[in-house]
Design an enzyme around this catalytic site. Structure first.
Site, mmCIF file in Angstrom:
data_model
loop_
_atom_site.group_PDB
_atom_site.id
_atom_site.type_symbol
_atom_site.label_atom_id
_atom_site.label_comp_id
_atom_site.label_asym_id
_atom_site.label_seq_id
_atom_site.Cartn_x
_atom_site.Cartn_y
_atom_site.Cartn_z
ATOM 1 N N THR A 1 14.395 13.938 -16.533
ATOM 2 C CA THR A 1 13.700 13.778 -17.803
ATOM 3 C C THR A 1 12.667 12.660 -17.735
ATOM 4 O OG1 THR A 1 13.999 13.104 -20.129
ATOM 5 C CG2 THR A 1 15.592 12.289 -18.551
ATOM 6 N N TYR B 1 21.324 7.786 -22.772
ATOM 7 C CA TYR B 1 20.828 9.032 -22.181
ATOM 8 C C TYR B 1 19.902 8.739 -21.011
ATOM 9 C CZ TYR B 1 18.172 13.390 -21.746
ATOM 10 O OH TYR B 1 17.550 14.513 -21.254
#
Length: 355
Positions: free
Chosen positions: A129, A169
């Site tokens: 990501t 995250y």
């Protein structure tokens, strides 16, 4: 495609996973899916995939090392593992950092170890990501009428950008990202890390904390309240899921060229939009009337602007995005309007779980 023509997809019943499996089937690959089916909408994707070809499904959680290892070890002629399973929302990671770590970091470690034990080692493609770069606070930005922009002549964020894990995250995906990279260097396991940005498209059962393009579209069609966190001028380089699945296919077919690489994968400068000041206008045009919104505070770790420099992926894979946001949003909008009944059921189930 060579004789080792089976691909295993973790998270294969999710949004990106289902579209990836469909792409692989259409290109003649045998596909094995590993998914715990915990996410609402995954059963609908399973039914859809079963109508498209011969897919083997295993209901396995990637945190279950023994079961995962057994599935991978027993998959014949395994050419590649596309590792998509994960905890996908920053907000959920803040609320439950332990689960986020176990799914994203430990789960990825389990995949790598299972692949390492095979005699004929598959290529491991990891969906990372852009959040591994953090807020990039050292990059100067300018505020324009409808969007933020880079002050310098920077065309986008390159793979050389320093890592700065912001939020649980970001930490869990970043740890997994680096494990995947290092398993190529230390163990000779073929791997490639794809740092993905703003993927959208059909079969995305988006919710407020993940999949914003789909969520805005769904909420607008259903007349649900939409909250814009920040000022709505945040910029993202949007990438249609069909363009992303072409990257996966190209990586498999060029495994020697991608082994050990990190590639930023997004829409690039030509497909960048601000999340509401520009994207919202496109959505209002399709809907045919203004969309009321509410305002909220900026979210932790949110990037005012993120645009991928995709030049390395273009060079290595000969790949470039082919679907612009206007055409892609139209396709997403049409999928939502046709599937509103299923989408409402998925949302109701998710809201029920959250209570």
């Amino acid at each position: 495609m060579n004789s080792r023509n089976t691909v295993l997809v973790t998270g294969g019943a999710g949004f990106i996973g289902a579209n990836t499996v469909a792409r692989l089937l259409s290109n003649g690959y045998r596909v094995v899916v590993v998914d715990n089916f915990s996410r609402e909408g995954s059963e609908l994707n399973r039914i859809w995939l079963e109508s498209r070809g011969d897919v083997v499904f295993h209901r396995v959680d990637i945190r279950d090392n023994e079961s995962l290892t057994k599935v991978i070890a027993n998959t014949n002629s395994l050419d590649a593992i596309i590792h998509l399973a994960g905890q996908v929302a920053v907000t959920s990671s803040v609320a439950n950092p332990r689960e986020d770590f176990e799914v994203n970091a430990l789960g990825t470690f389990n995949v790598l170890e299972a692949a390492r034990q095979l005699t004929n080692r598959p290529l491991v493609i990891f969906a990372s990501t852009n959040k591994v770069y953090g807020r990039m606070e050292s990059v100067e930005i300018a505020e324009e009428t409808t969007r933020y922009a880079y002050k310098s002549d920077l065309i986008g964020v390159s793979e050389a950008t320093p890592l700065d894990f912001h939020s649980p995250y970001g930490c869990s995906k970043g740890a997994a990202d680096q494990y995947v990279r290092d398993y190529s260097r230390i163990y000779g396991l073929p791997t490639v890390v794809l740092r993905q940005s703003c993927i959208y498209g059909p079969r995305q059962f988006g919710v407020e904390d993940q999949g914003w393009a789909a969520w805005f579209t769904i909420a607008a069609c259903l007349g649900l309240p939409i909250t814009i966190y920040g000022d709505g001028k945040q910029v993202r380089d949007m990438l249609h899921v069909d363009d992303l699945t072409r990257v996966y296919l190209a990586a498999i077919e060029n495994r020697d060229s991608v082994d050990g690489l990190i590639l930023n994968i997004g829409g690039g400068p030509g497909n960048a939009l601000s999340i509401w000041s520009e994207f919202g206008l496109l959505l209002e045009e399709m809907l045919g009337h203004p969309i009321p919104i509410e305002r909220g505070e900026w979210r932790q770790g949110d990037q005012p602007i993120y645009i991928s420099d995709i030049s390395r992926a273009k060079t290595v894979l000969g790949w470039t995005p082919s679907i612009n946001p206007s055409a892609g949003l139209r396709e997403l909008f049409e999928w939502v309007t046709v599937n509103l009944a299923d989408i409402e059921r998925v949302l109701a189930a998710r809201l029920g779980k959250a209570k």
